[in-house]
Design a protein around this motif. Structure first.
Motif, PDB file in Angstrom:
ATOM      1  N   VAL A 101       0.600  12.029  41.772  1.00 20.71           N
ATOM      2  CA  VAL A 101       1.216  13.221  41.165  1.00 20.71           C
ATOM      3  C   VAL A 101       0.309  13.998  40.209  1.00 20.71           C
ATOM      4  CG1 VAL A 101       3.549  12.316  41.446  1.00 20.71           C
ATOM      5  CG2 VAL A 101       2.350  11.936  39.284  1.00 20.71           C
ATOM      6  N   HIS A 102      -0.871  13.493  39.914  1.00 24.72           N
ATOM      7  CA  HIS A 102      -1.813  14.233  39.068  1.00 24.72           C
ATOM      8  C   HIS A 102      -2.721  15.063  39.971  1.00 24.72           C
ATOM      9  CE1 HIS A 102      -5.052  15.083  36.244  1.00 24.72           C
ATOM     10  NE2 HIS A 102      -4.253  14.682  35.263  1.00 24.72           N
ATOM     11  N   ARG A 103      -3.067  16.257  39.534  1.00 21.24           N
ATOM     12  CA  ARG A 103      -3.891  17.138  40.388  1.00 21.24           C
ATOM     13  C   ARG A 103      -5.248  16.526  40.713  1.00 21.24           C
ATOM     14  NH1 ARG A 103      -4.182  19.843  35.311  1.00 21.24           N
ATOM     15  NH2 ARG A 103      -6.312  19.868  34.521  1.00 21.24           N
TER      16      ARG A 103
ATOM     17  N   VAL B 149       9.052  18.731  37.615  1.00 21.03           N
ATOM     18  CA  VAL B 149       9.736  17.489  37.979  1.00 21.03           C
ATOM     19  C   VAL B 149       9.609  16.421  36.891  1.00 21.03           C
ATOM     20  CG1 VAL B 149       9.794  15.590  39.651  1.00 21.03           C
ATOM     21  CG2 VAL B 149       9.591  17.948  40.450  1.00 21.03           C
ATOM     22  N   LEU B 150       8.423  16.261  36.319  1.00 17.99           N
ATOM     23  CA  LEU B 150       8.266  15.245  35.279  1.00 17.99           C
ATOM     24  C   LEU B 150       9.066  15.589  34.017  1.00 17.99           C
ATOM     25  CD1 LEU B 150       4.493  14.370  35.675  1.00 17.99           C
ATOM     26  CD2 LEU B 150       6.438  12.875  36.140  1.00 17.99           C
ATOM     27  N   GLU B 151       9.094  16.852  33.662  1.00 21.01           N
ATOM     28  CA  GLU B 151       9.878  17.280  32.494  1.00 21.01           C
ATOM     29  C   GLU B 151      11.365  17.001  32.724  1.00 21.01           C
ATOM     30  OE1 GLU B 151       6.120  19.721  32.659  1.00 21.01           O
ATOM     31  OE2 GLU B 151       7.638  19.086  34.098  1.00 21.01           O
TER      32      GLU B 151
ATOM     33  N   TYR C 269      -2.062   4.268  36.920  1.00 16.50           N
ATOM     34  CA  TYR C 269      -1.363   4.440  35.644  1.00 16.50           C
ATOM     35  C   TYR C 269      -0.300   5.510  35.838  1.00 16.50           C
ATOM     36  CZ  TYR C 269      -5.384   2.099  33.435  1.00 16.50           C
ATOM     37  OH  TYR C 269      -6.375   1.221  33.090  1.00 16.50           O
ATOM     38  N   PHE C 270       0.805   5.356  35.134  1.00 17.89           N
ATOM     39  CA  PHE C 270       1.817   6.403  35.182  1.00 17.89           C
ATOM     40  C   PHE C 270       1.249   7.678  34.578  1.00 17.89           C
ATOM     41  CE2 PHE C 270       4.564   2.569  35.210  1.00 17.89           C
ATOM     42  CZ  PHE C 270       5.205   2.815  36.423  1.00 17.89           C
ATOM     43  N   HIS C 271       1.651   8.804  35.125  1.00 17.13           N
ATOM     44  CA  HIS C 271       1.209  10.108  34.626  1.00 17.13           C
ATOM     45  C   HIS C 271       1.547  10.199  33.142  1.00 17.13           C
ATOM     46  CE1 HIS C 271       0.859  14.435  34.119  1.00 17.13           C
ATOM     47  NE2 HIS C 271       0.358  14.539  35.342  1.00 17.13           N
ATOM     48  N   ASP C 272       0.606  10.730  32.359  1.00 21.00           N
ATOM     49  CA  ASP C 272       0.800  10.826  30.906  1.00 21.00           C
ATOM     50  C   ASP C 272       2.063  11.569  30.512  1.00 21.00           C
ATOM     51  OD1 ASP C 272      -1.425   9.367  30.244  1.00 21.00           O
ATOM     52  OD2 ASP C 272      -2.717  11.111  29.895  1.00 21.00           O
TER      53      ASP C 272
ATOM     54  N   VAL D 109       7.421   6.726  29.658  1.00 22.02           N
ATOM     55  CA  VAL D 109       7.615   5.301  29.942  1.00 22.02           C
ATOM     56  C   VAL D 109       7.570   4.552  28.615  1.00 22.02           C
ATOM     57  CG1 VAL D 109       6.694   3.271  31.120  1.00 22.02           C
ATOM     58  CG2 VAL D 109       6.547   5.523  32.210  1.00 22.02           C
ATOM     59  N   ARG D 110       8.572   3.748  28.336  1.00 25.40           N
ATOM     60  CA  ARG D 110       8.637   2.982  27.086  1.00 25.40           C
ATOM     61  C   ARG D 110       8.080   1.583  27.291  1.00 25.40           C
ATOM     62  NH1 ARG D 110      12.739   5.801  24.082  1.00 25.40           N
ATOM     63  NH2 ARG D 110      12.273   7.998  24.536  1.00 25.40           N
ATOM     64  N   ALA D 111       7.507   1.036  26.236  1.00 27.60           N
ATOM     65  CA  ALA D 111       6.850  -0.272  26.318  1.00 27.60           C
ATOM     66  C   ALA D 111       7.820  -1.397  26.671  1.00 27.60           C
ATOM     67  CB  ALA D 111       6.152  -0.586  24.996  1.00 27.60           C
TER      68      ALA D 111
END
Length: 196
Positions: free
Chosen positions: A18-20, A36-38, A92-95, A99-101
């Motif tokens: 999902v990252h460009r 979508v992420l928002e 890694y999940f997109h910044d 996502v919570r620890a």
């Protein structure tokens, strides 16, 4: 749907997809262009406020790619391109995803979130009867997970505006076709308007 027996599940919001700058960024344009992420973060905030269990799924393989199926049209090129390698930026999940620890992360080696993962044991241990799905791609991972959940007798809600595919056409065709037959397809606003 009762919050105490529901799981909010995000699927494959990882950099490679999902990252460009991802190595197989097939969904990046729709994710960025449609916010979508928002919207997914708004859905996550709603789910947490309801007291729902939240978990995040990602696809990935070890550096050896030993369990990556070479003959797969979907995964066959991953090793050659160094894509979907666990413990690298690509998985890694997109910044932008919140996502919570303290939330569970499930790693899957195939398209669907049930195959060879701990998802089923989590659902049984927590007495979950309903899944709410958000993620990518609508026509692959979301559809596969929704179908499998349906066949295991779980209720399924797919958040249409919190999912994306390589194209809007494929996304909408999957929502109105395959997913409509096995899941309750809603938008975030409609979901929030329904009392729990």
């Amino acid at each position: 749907m009762k919050p105490s027996s529901s799981l909010f599940l995000t699927i494959d919001f990882i950099n490679d997809i999902v990252h460009r700058d991802g190595k197989i960024a097939s969904c990046a344009a729709m994710v960025a262009g449609h916010g979508v992420l928002e919207r997914c973060n708004q859905a996550l905030a709603w789910a947490r406020a309801q007291g729902m269990l939240v978990a995040h799924v990602k696809v990935g393989f070890p550096a050896s790619y030993a369990n990556c199926p070479e003959r797969s049209p979907i995964f066959g090129q991953a090793a050659r391109h160094g894509a979907l390698q666990l413990d690298t930026w690509g998985t890694y999940f997109h910044d932008a995803l919140d996502v919570r620890a303290d939330e569970l992360v499930i790693v899957k080696p195939r398209v669907g979130a049930f195959y060879n993962t701990e998802l089923e044991s989590l659902l049984r241990a927590q007495r979950i009867g309903h899944l709410i799905l958000a993620g990518v791609s609508t026509c692959h991972a979301i559809e596969s997970t929704a179908r499998e959940a349906h066949d295991r007798d779980y209720g399924v809600t797919v958040l249409a505006d919190c999912c994306a595919s390589a194209s809007v056409e494929r996304h909408e065709r999957t929502l109105s076709g395959a997913l409509a037959s096995v899941a309750d397809v809603r938008t975030l606003d409609v979901l929030r308007a329904v009392p729990c």
